[in-house]
Design an enzyme around this catalytic site. Structure first.
Site, PDB file in Angstrom:
ATOM      1  N   GLN A   1      -4.832  -1.824   9.380  1.00  0.00           N
ATOM      2  CA  GLN A   1      -4.662  -3.201   8.878  1.00  0.00           C
ATOM      3  C   GLN A   1      -5.013  -4.272   9.599  1.00  0.00           C
ATOM      4  O   GLN A   1      -4.993  -4.403  10.776  1.00  0.00           O
ATOM      5  CB  GLN A   1      -3.137  -3.348   8.581  1.00  0.00           C
ATOM      6  CG  GLN A   1      -2.788  -4.643   7.835  1.00  0.00           C
ATOM      7  CD  GLN A   1      -3.469  -4.651   6.477  1.00  0.00           C
ATOM      8  OE1 GLN A   1      -3.265  -3.661   5.612  1.00  0.00           O
ATOM      9  NE2 GLN A   1      -4.091  -5.787   6.073  1.00  0.00           N
TER      10      GLN A   1
ATOM     11  N   LYS B   1       0.960  -1.274  -0.095  1.00  0.00           N
ATOM     12  CA  LYS B   1       0.089  -0.127   0.016  1.00  0.00           C
ATOM     13  C   LYS B   1       0.919   1.106  -0.101  1.00  0.00           C
ATOM     14  O   LYS B   1       0.653   2.124  -0.665  1.00  0.00           O
ATOM     15  CB  LYS B   1      -0.873  -0.078   1.111  1.00  0.00           C
ATOM     16  CG  LYS B   1      -2.208  -1.058   0.995  1.00  0.00           C
ATOM     17  CD  LYS B   1      -2.811  -1.281   2.255  1.00  0.00           C
ATOM     18  CE  LYS B   1      -3.909  -2.573   2.125  1.00  0.00           C
ATOM     19  NZ  LYS B   1      -4.314  -2.849   3.255  1.00  0.00           N
TER      20      LYS B   1
ATOM     21  N   ASP C   1     -10.908   2.559   3.851  1.00  0.00           N
ATOM     22  CA  ASP C   1     -11.532   1.266   3.600  1.00  0.00           C
ATOM     23  C   ASP C   1     -12.912   1.203   3.424  1.00  0.00           C
ATOM     24  O   ASP C   1     -13.486   0.144   2.949  1.00  0.00           O
ATOM     25  CB  ASP C   1     -11.127   0.420   4.749  1.00  0.00           C
ATOM     26  CG  ASP C   1      -9.908  -0.362   4.641  1.00  0.00           C
ATOM     27  OD1 ASP C   1      -9.513  -0.655   3.288  1.00  0.00           O
ATOM     28  OD2 ASP C   1      -9.325  -0.686   5.524  1.00  0.00           O
TER      29      ASP C   1
END
Ligand code: NAP
Length: 273
Positions: free
Chosen positions: A91, A47, A114
């Site tokens: 995460q 990422k 997200d």
């Protein structure tokens, strides 16, 4: 025909990079990694590399396994208030002593790249515009759109009902006027449902789509990624046998995976103040 997620993701990343540059977008993505999960470390590294590629500032905050829930909530609170930070990503998975739901709910919906917070999920579910769509489902839609695969009126079967893939992709297909069936581990006669579907999205994590289940006009999107018995990365679909018998199919790797990263970067380039 292969739905080439690798190629399409490069195109999208380039579009994001150009927009970030042309509009002088000052985006700053903060990724929080708690603990030592080796797969998570690789995802976070990828990422960061992608963010650099498109000109988005990124910071990785690595916290020890011993981090408490309240310490993590505190960190998120500070990032929510920090004007310089435009995207926050925690995460997953988190260590067991931390309640994932509490953490996700603490992220500001305007920084929730997200698309996992209740506000963004709720808006998606009731047909409003969320600040962010979840990365993997959005990446799938981008891929289908790139190949001009008609969604309106299509019969779609989504296999899997997780919050990160199954449920949101079903909502997004529904929003595009597909007729959606959501299958899961209690579903009876999955085979006949797949057989008559125009689009199959499989997000399970084990082999569930076999050659005899598909039809010549099927579009197969394989989200699953896991190591097969030979140690190689594989997907939910028996690719070698299924691919000659369908219209379109995503490979694993090189399908949904790279699209997820591109879609995440698309999200990370969106700045709300
Ligand atoms: P998950 O939370 O484990 O959910 C799996 C789903 O599959 C559950 O809803 C489960 O049903 C259903 N299921 C299990 N066995 C089944 C069967 N025999 N028939 C029909 N449905 C069955 O998984 P996830 O997080 O959505 O991830 C799924 C896969 O996608 C994994 O391999 C993951 O690594 C991969 N993934 C890839 C990306 C990417 O970017 N490429 C992103 C996210 C995930 P129940 O609800 O009834 O238990």
């Amino acid at each position: 025909m292969i739905l080439d997620g690798k190629a399409v993701s490069q195109k999208i990343l380039e579009q994001v990079r150009k927009r970030v540059e042309a509009e002088n977008i000052k985006a700053h993505l903060v990724v929080i990694l708690v603990g030592e999960d080796s797969a998570s470390k690789i995802y976070v590294k990828n990422k960061k590399i992608a963010a650099e590629k498109v000109g988005i500032k990124s910071t990785v905050i690595e916290l020890p396994d011993s981090t408490t829930e309240s310490e993590l909530l505190d960190k998120i609170d500070k990032l929510n208030k920090d004007q310089d930070v435009t995207g926050i990503l925690v995460q997953l998975p988190l260590p067991e002593h931390i309640d994932k739901n509490k953490i996700v709910q603490a992220i500001s919906p305007k920084k929730d790249v997200d698309g996992f917070t209740p506000e963004n999920v709720g808006k998606l579910a009731i047909g409003l515009e969320p600040y962010f769509y979840p990365a993997t489902p959005q990446g799938i839609i981008m891929l289908l759109d790139e190949y001009k695969i008609p969604l309106e009126g299509a019969d779609a079967v989504v296999i899997g009902r997780s919050n990160i893939v199954g449920r949101p992709i079903a909502q997004m297909l529904l929003r595009r006027n597909a007729t959606v069936t959501i299958a899961h581990s209690y579903t009876k006669d999955l085979e006949s449902k797949i057989k008559t579907a125009d689009i199959v999205v499989s997000a399970v994590g084990k082999k569930v789509v076999r050659c005899k289940m598909v039809n010549r006009n099927s579009v197969i999107v394989d989200v699953g990624i896991f190591r097969g018995s030979n140690g190689k990365l594989t997907g939910d679909v028996d690719f070698d046998l299924v691919s000659p018998s369908v219209k379109y199919i995503t490979p694993v790797p090189g399908g949904v995976g790279p699209m997820t990263i591109a879609s995440l970067m698309y999200n990370a380039s969106k700045v709300y103040h």
